[in-house]
Motif scaffolding. Structure first.
Motif, PDB file in Angstrom:
ATOM      1  N   PHE A  91       0.940  -1.484   0.106  1.00  0.00           N
ATOM      2  CA  PHE A  91       0.268   0.087  -0.103  1.00  0.00           C
ATOM      3  C   PHE A  91       0.902   1.467  -0.093  1.00  0.00           C
ATOM      4  N   GLN A  92       0.057   2.430  -0.874  1.00  0.00           N
ATOM      5  CA  GLN A  92       0.551   3.391  -0.358  1.00  0.00           C
ATOM      6  C   GLN A  92       1.322   3.756   1.251  1.00  0.00           C
ATOM      7  N   GLU A  93       1.016   3.077   1.912  1.00  0.00           N
ATOM      8  CA  GLU A  93       1.153   3.010   3.910  1.00  0.00           C
ATOM      9  C   GLU A  93       2.241   2.228   3.676  1.00  0.00           C
ATOM     10  N   PRO A  94       2.874   1.848   4.779  1.00  0.00           N
ATOM     11  CA  PRO A  94       3.143   0.577   4.918  1.00  0.00           C
ATOM     12  C   PRO A  94       2.583  -0.378   5.567  1.00  0.00           C
ATOM     13  N   ASN A  95       1.358   0.510   6.014  1.00  0.00           N
ATOM     14  CA  ASN A  95       0.367  -0.349   6.998  1.00  0.00           C
ATOM     15  C   ASN A  95       0.607  -1.441   7.717  1.00  0.00           C
ATOM     16  N   LEU A  96       1.509  -1.433   8.806  1.00  0.00           N
ATOM     17  CA  LEU A  96       2.228  -2.519   9.710  1.00  0.00           C
ATOM     18  C   LEU A  96       1.055  -2.561  10.494  1.00  0.00           C
ATOM     19  N   MET A  97       1.013  -3.236  11.717  1.00  0.00           N
ATOM     20  CA  MET A  97       0.259  -3.274  12.503  1.00  0.00           C
ATOM     21  C   MET A  97       1.539  -2.817  13.958  1.00  0.00           C
ATOM     22  N   PRO A  98       1.181  -2.040  14.772  1.00  0.00           N
ATOM     23  CA  PRO A  98       1.991  -1.152  15.471  1.00  0.00           C
ATOM     24  C   PRO A  98       2.226  -1.823  16.691  1.00  0.00           C
ATOM     25  N   TRP A  99       1.345  -2.615  16.725  1.00  0.00           N
ATOM     26  CA  TRP A  99       1.788  -4.178  18.033  1.00  0.00           C
ATOM     27  C   TRP A  99       2.386  -5.245  17.467  1.00  0.00           C
ATOM     28  N   LEU A 100       2.304  -5.146  16.372  1.00  0.00           N
ATOM     29  CA  LEU A 100       3.182  -6.577  16.135  1.00  0.00           C
ATOM     30  C   LEU A 100       4.598  -6.375  15.920  1.00  0.00           C
ATOM     31  N   THR A 101       5.565  -6.964  15.928  1.00  0.00           N
ATOM     32  CA  THR A 101       7.286  -7.196  15.813  1.00  0.00           C
ATOM     33  C   THR A 101       7.560  -7.413  14.452  1.00  0.00           C
ATOM     34  N   VAL A 102       8.233  -6.862  13.891  1.00  0.00           N
ATOM     35  CA  VAL A 102       9.233  -6.905  12.709  1.00  0.00           C
ATOM     36  C   VAL A 102       8.434  -8.181  11.882  1.00  0.00           C
ATOM     37  N   PHE A 103       8.780  -9.140  13.122  1.00  0.00           N
ATOM     38  CA  PHE A 103       8.368 -10.905  11.877  1.00  0.00           C
ATOM     39  C   PHE A 103       7.668 -11.382  12.200  1.00  0.00           C
ATOM     40  N   ASP A 104       6.755 -10.527  13.521  1.00  0.00           N
ATOM     41  CA  ASP A 104       4.995 -10.729  13.330  1.00  0.00           C
ATOM     42  C   ASP A 104       4.310  -9.733  12.159  1.00  0.00           C
ATOM     43  N   ASN A 105       4.677  -9.373  11.925  1.00  0.00           N
ATOM     44  CA  ASN A 105       4.315  -7.945  11.217  1.00  0.00           C
ATOM     45  C   ASN A 105       3.801  -8.778   9.543  1.00  0.00           C
ATOM     46  N   VAL A 106       5.507  -9.790   9.616  1.00  0.00           N
ATOM     47  CA  VAL A 106       5.079  -9.975   7.874  1.00  0.00           C
ATOM     48  C   VAL A 106       4.611 -11.904   8.073  1.00  0.00           C
ATOM     49  N   HIS A 107       4.573 -12.353   9.276  1.00  0.00           N
ATOM     50  CA  HIS A 107       4.207 -13.667   9.814  1.00  0.00           C
ATOM     51  C   HIS A 107       2.250 -13.754   9.380  1.00  0.00           C
ATOM     52  N   LEU A 108       1.766 -12.477  10.143  1.00  0.00           N
ATOM     53  CA  LEU A 108       0.363 -12.240   9.964  1.00  0.00           C
ATOM     54  C   LEU A 108      -0.266 -12.672   8.686  1.00  0.00           C
ATOM     55  N   PRO A 109       0.183 -12.642   7.111  1.00  0.00           N
ATOM     56  CA  PRO A 109      -1.185 -13.243   6.555  1.00  0.00           C
ATOM     57  C   PRO A 109      -0.992 -14.876   6.276  1.00  0.00           C
ATOM     58  N   LEU A 110      -0.121 -15.234   6.605  1.00  0.00           N
ATOM     59  CA  LEU A 110      -0.203 -16.813   6.658  1.00  0.00           C
ATOM     60  C   LEU A 110      -0.281 -17.359   8.114  1.00  0.00           C
ATOM     61  N   LYS A 111      -0.460 -16.508   9.130  1.00  0.00           N
ATOM     62  CA  LYS A 111      -0.953 -17.081  10.503  1.00  0.00           C
ATOM     63  C   LYS A 111      -2.418 -16.631  10.070  1.00  0.00           C
ATOM     64  N   LEU A 112      -2.914 -15.471   9.904  1.00  0.00           N
ATOM     65  CA  LEU A 112      -4.259 -15.942   9.128  1.00  0.00           C
ATOM     66  C   LEU A 112      -5.002 -16.794   7.889  1.00  0.00           C
ATOM     67  N   ALA A 113      -3.885 -17.088   7.134  1.00  0.00           N
ATOM     68  CA  ALA A 113      -3.500 -18.808   6.611  1.00  0.00           C
ATOM     69  C   ALA A 113      -3.527 -20.207   7.738  1.00  0.00           C
ATOM     70  N   GLY A 114      -2.856 -19.494   8.337  1.00  0.00           N
ATOM     71  CA  GLY A 114      -3.183 -21.240   9.766  1.00  0.00           C
ATOM     72  C   GLY A 114      -1.668 -21.321   9.597  1.00  0.00           C
ATOM     73  N   VAL A 115      -1.091 -20.557   9.332  1.00  0.00           N
ATOM     74  CA  VAL A 115       0.751 -21.477   9.523  1.00  0.00           C
ATOM     75  C   VAL A 115       1.248 -21.075  11.318  1.00  0.00           C
ATOM     76  N   SER A 116       1.404 -21.967  11.876  1.00  0.00           N
ATOM     77  CA  SER A 116       2.270 -21.446  12.958  1.00  0.00           C
ATOM     78  C   SER A 116       3.521 -20.391  12.905  1.00  0.00           C
ATOM     79  N   ARG A 117       3.957 -20.092  14.051  1.00  0.00           N
ATOM     80  CA  ARG A 117       4.784 -19.217  13.867  1.00  0.00           C
ATOM     81  C   ARG A 117       6.222 -19.813  13.748  1.00  0.00           C
ATOM     82  N   ALA A 118       6.276 -21.323  14.465  1.00  0.00           N
ATOM     83  CA  ALA A 118       6.915 -22.005  14.586  1.00  0.00           C
ATOM     84  C   ALA A 118       7.869 -22.945  12.307  1.00  0.00           C
ATOM     85  N   GLU A 119       6.344 -22.969  12.026  1.00  0.00           N
ATOM     86  CA  GLU A 119       6.588 -23.213  10.630  1.00  0.00           C
ATOM     87  C   GLU A 119       6.799 -22.303  10.070  1.00  0.00           C
ATOM     88  N   ALA A 120       6.606 -20.824  10.419  1.00  0.00           N
ATOM     89  CA  ALA A 120       6.401 -20.288   9.030  1.00  0.00           C
ATOM     90  C   ALA A 120       8.804 -19.765   9.376  1.00  0.00           C
TER      91      ALA A 120
END
Lengths: 263, 284
Positions: A91-120
């Motif tokens: 997006f035009q703005e980074p649109n990152l979740m301010p409450w998540l770390t960089v790692f968890d922000n990148v993990h978000l799309p996978l998490k929504l698809a049911g992929v755990s942190r460990a797997e990702a």
């Protein structure tokens, strides 16, 4: 670079799209655009020409009034919807979740698809290294510069290995030095991953540097008035920015854009 | 009035050669507060003696402290009662406020249906419904009545802030959720709730101090000696003209209120520590 073998299936197909807002404003009029695998296409036009709207329609973030959209993985006849993650969007703005770390922000799309942190974990670490943020996985967005936030946003868009990456003026808010660097990194990333990109911009220079095809749009109503191919080979670097080839393309694109403004 | 001995705040740009220890930092932060308090108490003590003010009008701090020590068990018993009522009411307000907020943001029609009544509840003076509530719960269960009244006062800010917070999720972040086809629940869990957290915590801070006020006012209204909290101590001591003990109860009440405020602030700082603007302070 471009894989435009005759008969290749487009990744994305938009056919005579109309977009009319409830108040009667015509944002898009009969917009048709096919994007083929491996292409880097820029949508260039003055503000209000509907380029961002076209991108949002492509992503399914907003509806259209008439016409057809064929997204990657979608099959209207069989009633198959595009899989979440087949389209990445920066997006035009980074649109990152301010409450998540960089790692968890990148993990978000996978998490929504049911992929755990460990797997990702491995995938995320790799993508963060690719965008040059390997050392910032535990930082919060608040602690990053504008350019770094945008890199996180790009990493998030790429983590699902999308068939199509849509970018909506992602670097408009960055300073020129940061923008040049991040543009070049984006090209390397695009080549390395072999992805397909539609890039919305209002900068002639940016579009010439990045794309192998530039689609120029005019406003009121938003429509395509022409397109210019940029055959210069990749990888492109700072030297390309001062080459006669680059200058010539910038002149051509500017001329077309001027026509777009006058029409 | 300017006290030359108090240290001026050091400029942010000043280099700290050594990171001060926790203790020195705590002293630096609360030192001025404590100093100001002690100064006022000293001035008070001196003025009372110097102007010969009657202890029935304004007892000196020394007398109040003496009363505090003398009646310590009695006062602590009263504090326990008031604290119990307040904390229970506050907890109920937090839980019901958040649940109510969720309910209201579920659908616009639910909001239309219930929101005006929530406001009606808020604008009705608690003092006016207190006698009714006390009758309903029965005089043998006054504590329950007090809890309900304190809850009524503490509930609304919790509700209003939760509703506001749940609605305030950034448009761009909502687009991210839409792009990845997030379900209603995922949207709530991963976007709305964290985005609402700062609002909810602000609501909790407001409602915690309101619970104290609500509990005390309710006790005043209930009166009748069936309650045994700090407010009743004030009423009772007043009728006995034991003004030092009135002040002692008042002080304990303030200290309790401050403690609750401090506690909610700490929870807020802990939960928002790294990501939220409000807690980043001079760290940038």
């Amino acid at each position: 670079m471009t894989d435009m073998t005759p008969g290749a299936q487009p990744v994305m197909r938009m056919q005579s799209l109309d977009k009319v807002y409830p108040n009667g404003t015509v944002a898009l009029k009969k917009l048709s655009l096919d994007v083929y695998p491996g292409e880097f296409v820029s949508l260039l036009g003055p503000s209000g020409c509907g380029k961002s709207t076209a991108l949002k329609i492509a992503a399914g973030l907003t509806g259209h009034s008439a016409g057809r959209v064929q997204r990657p993985g979608e099959d209207e006849a069989k009633g198959i919807r595009a899989r979440a993650g087949d389209i990445g969007f920066v997006f035009q703005e980074p649109n990152l979740m301010p409450w998540l770390t960089v790692f968890d922000n990148v993990h978000l799309p996978l998490k929504l698809a049911g992929v755990s942190r460990a797997e990702a974990r491995a995938d995320i670490a790799a993508i963060l290294d690719t965008v040059g943020l390997g050392g910032f996985r535990d930082s919060y967005p608040r602690e990053l510069s504008g350019g770094m936030k945008m890199r996180v946003s790009i990493a998030r868009a790429l983590v699902t290995k999308p068939k199509l990456l849509l970018m909506d003026e992602p670097f408009a808010a960055l300073d020129e030095i940061t923008r040049n660097k991040i543009s070049q990194d984006l090209l390397e990333l695009w080549q390395a991953t072999g992805s397909t990109v539609i890039f919305v911009t209002h900068s002639v220079f940016e579009s010439v540097f990045l794309s192998n095809r530039i689609v120029v749009m005019a406003a009121r109503p938003g429509r395509i008035i022409g397109e210019i191919g940029v055959a210069a080979p990749y990888p492109r670097d700072a030297a390309f920015r001062v080459s006669p080839d680059y200058t010539a393309h910038c002149r051509d694109v500017s001329a077309l854009l001027t026509r777009a403004m006058e029409s | 009035m300017a006290d030359e001995s108090l240290p001026l705040p050091r400029a942010r740009t000043g280099k700290l050669v050594e990171r001060p220890s926790r203790l020195t930092r705590a002293l630096r932060e609360s030192g001025p507060t404590v100093a100001a308090g002690l100064a006022v108490l000293a001035l008070w003590e001196i003025s009372v003696h110097a102007f010969g003010i009657s202890k029935f009008v304004l007892p000196p701090p020394s007398m109040i402290i003496a009363s505090m020590i003398r009646d310590f068990p009695y006062l602590m018993h009263a504090l326990a009662f008031t604290a119990g009522i307040t904390i229970a009411a506050f907890a109920a307000a937090v839980v019901s406020g958040i649940l109510g907020g969720l309910l209201l943001t579920l659908h616009r029609d639910v909001e239309r249906m219930l929101w005006p009544y929530a406001i009606a509840l808020q604008v009705t003076p608690m003092v006016a419904i207190a006698p009714l509530v006390i009758i309903w719960v029965g005089l043998d269960r006054v504590w329950l009545g007090l809890m309900i009244l304190a809850w009524l006062v503490a509930f609304f800010p919790m509700l209003a802030n939760t509703v506001q917070g749940l609605k305030s999720a950034d448009r761009g972040l909502q687009d991210v959720m839409s792009l990845y086809q997030a379900s209603r629940w995922q949207r709530f869990r991963h976007l709305q709730l964290p985005a609402a957290l700062p609002y909810i915590l602000t609501g909790a801070r407001i409602s915690s101090s309101l619970a104290v006020i609500g509990g005390v006012v309710a006790e005043f209204v209930a009166g009748s000696g069936s309650s045994t909290g700090l407010a009743w101590v004030i009423v009772e001591s007043g009728t006995m003209l034991d003004v030092p003990r009135m002040f002692a109860a008042l002080f304990i009440l303030s200290i309790f209120g401050l403690a609750i405020w401090r506690l909610t602030s700490m929870v807020q700082a802990r939960l928002l520590s790294r990501w939220h603007e409000s807690e980043l302070g001079g760290e940038r």
